[in-house]
Motif scaffolding. Structure first.
Motif, PDB file in Angstrom:
ATOM      1  N   ASN A   1       0.866  -1.181   0.000  1.00 32.70           N
ATOM      2  CA  ASN A   1       0.000   0.000   0.000  1.00 32.70           C
ATOM      3  C   ASN A   1       0.902   1.230   0.000  1.00 32.70           C
ATOM      4  O   ASN A   1       1.424   1.607   1.051  1.00 32.70           O
ATOM      5  CB  ASN A   1      -0.913  -0.011   1.220  1.00 32.70           C
ATOM      6  CG  ASN A   1      -1.843   1.178   1.273  1.00 32.70           C
ATOM      7  OD1 ASN A   1      -1.733   2.108   0.476  1.00 32.70           O
ATOM      8  ND2 ASN A   1      -2.753   1.149   2.224  1.00 32.70           N
ATOM      9  N   PRO A   2       1.072   1.869  -1.146  1.00 29.11           N
ATOM     10  CA  PRO A   2       1.971   3.029  -1.224  1.00 29.11           C
ATOM     11  C   PRO A   2       1.595   4.159  -0.265  1.00 29.11           C
ATOM     12  O   PRO A   2       2.446   4.918   0.172  1.00 29.11           O
ATOM     13  CB  PRO A   2       1.847   3.489  -2.674  1.00 29.11           C
ATOM     14  CG  PRO A   2       1.267   2.343  -3.410  1.00 29.11           C
ATOM     15  CD  PRO A   2       0.477   1.544  -2.427  1.00 29.11           C
TER      16      PRO A   2
ATOM     17  N   ASN B   1       7.556   0.124   7.230  1.00 24.28           N
ATOM     18  CA  ASN B   1       8.891   0.591   7.581  1.00 24.28           C
ATOM     19  C   ASN B   1       9.837  -0.596   7.743  1.00 24.28           C
ATOM     20  O   ASN B   1       9.409  -1.743   7.882  1.00 24.28           O
ATOM     21  CB  ASN B   1       8.861   1.477   8.837  1.00 24.28           C
ATOM     22  CG  ASN B   1       8.365   0.739  10.063  1.00 24.28           C
ATOM     23  OD1 ASN B   1       8.588  -0.461  10.212  1.00 24.28           O
ATOM     24  ND2 ASN B   1       7.688   1.432  10.948  1.00 24.28           N
ATOM     25  N   GLU B   2      11.113  -0.321   7.694  1.00 24.40           N
ATOM     26  CA  GLU B   2      12.113  -1.392   7.704  1.00 24.40           C
ATOM     27  C   GLU B   2      12.038  -2.291   8.942  1.00 24.40           C
ATOM     28  O   GLU B   2      12.056  -3.513   8.810  1.00 24.40           O
ATOM     29  CB  GLU B   2      13.518  -0.813   7.554  1.00 24.40           C
ATOM     30  CG  GLU B   2      14.564  -1.884   7.421  1.00 24.40           C
ATOM     31  CD  GLU B   2      15.950  -1.322   7.179  1.00 24.40           C
ATOM     32  OE1 GLU B   2      16.874  -2.128   7.070  1.00 24.40           O
ATOM     33  OE2 GLU B   2      16.113  -0.090   7.102  1.00 24.40           O
TER      34      GLU B   2
END
Length: 159
Positions: free
Chosen positions: A92-93, A98-99
C-alpha cells in the motif's frame, strides 16, 4: 481425497529426536508458531543426515499446492537454496511498511523453502540455527507475556 489415490505414509519425527539440549528452553520462550518455525533448520539437518536426502522441500502443513513442485526440484539442480520472499512489492503506497516492521515479519516465508545439501546450504542452516538460539538467550519476555501483548505472531526466522 479420491478413494483411488495411492496412500503414502510418512514417519512422524518428534522434536525430542533432534536431541537439542536447549529444546525445553525454546518451548518455554517461544509461542507455538515461533517454536515450530525455529525448529525447521534443525529438522532439515536431521532429515538430510538420517535419510541422506539430496534435495529437501519444506511446506507448512496448511500449504495448498496448485501445481506440481517439479519446477522447484529443477531449480535445485542449479541452485542450493530456494526461498520465497514475504513481500515482493509495496503493498500500500499510502501506508508503506517501515524497515523494522518488514524485518520483524521476516524477509522470507518459512512456510515454503527448499535446499540441497551443500556448503552454502549448511552455512544458511547454521545461521538460522544460531539466530534461533540467540533469541532464546537474548529475549527478555516470555512466550506467555508475548501472547498477551502480541496475539498474532509473524514469521521471525530471519530477523
Amino acid at each position: 481425497l479420491p478413494s483411488n489415490w495411492p496412500v503414502e505414509t510418512f514417519p512422524i519425527i518428534s522434536a525430542d529426536e533432534l536431541e537439542l539440549p536447549f529444546l525445553s528452553e525454546m518451548a518455554e520462550r517461544y509461542t507455538v508458531d515461533e517454536f515450530t518455525r525455529s525448529l525447521k533448520p534443525y529438522f532439515a539437518s536431521y532429515l538430510e543426515k538420517r535419510y541422506q536426502a539430496s534435495k529437501i522441500i519444506f511446506l507448512e502443513s496448511q500449504t495448498q499446492l496448485f501445481q506440481s513442485l517439479t519446477k522447484t526440484w529443477q531449480i535445485l539442480e542449479e541452485y542450493d537454496i530456494v526461498l520465497s520472499p514475504n513481500i515482493t512489492q509495496q503493498r500500500n503506497p499510502k501506508n508503506p511498511i517501515n524497515e523494522p516492521t518488514f524485518l520483524n515479519a521476516g524477509l522470507y516465508n518459512a512456510g515454503f523453502w527448499a535446499y540441497k545439501p551443500s556448503i552454502q546450504a549448511e552455512s544458511f542452516l547454521s545461521y538460522w540455527k544460531a539466530r534461533t538460539k540467540q533469541r532464546i538467550t537474548s529475549e527478555q519476555t516470555t512466550a506467555r507475556h508475548r501472547k498477551l501483548i502480541q496475539p498474532k505472531t509473524t514469521t521471525r526466522c530471519f530477523q
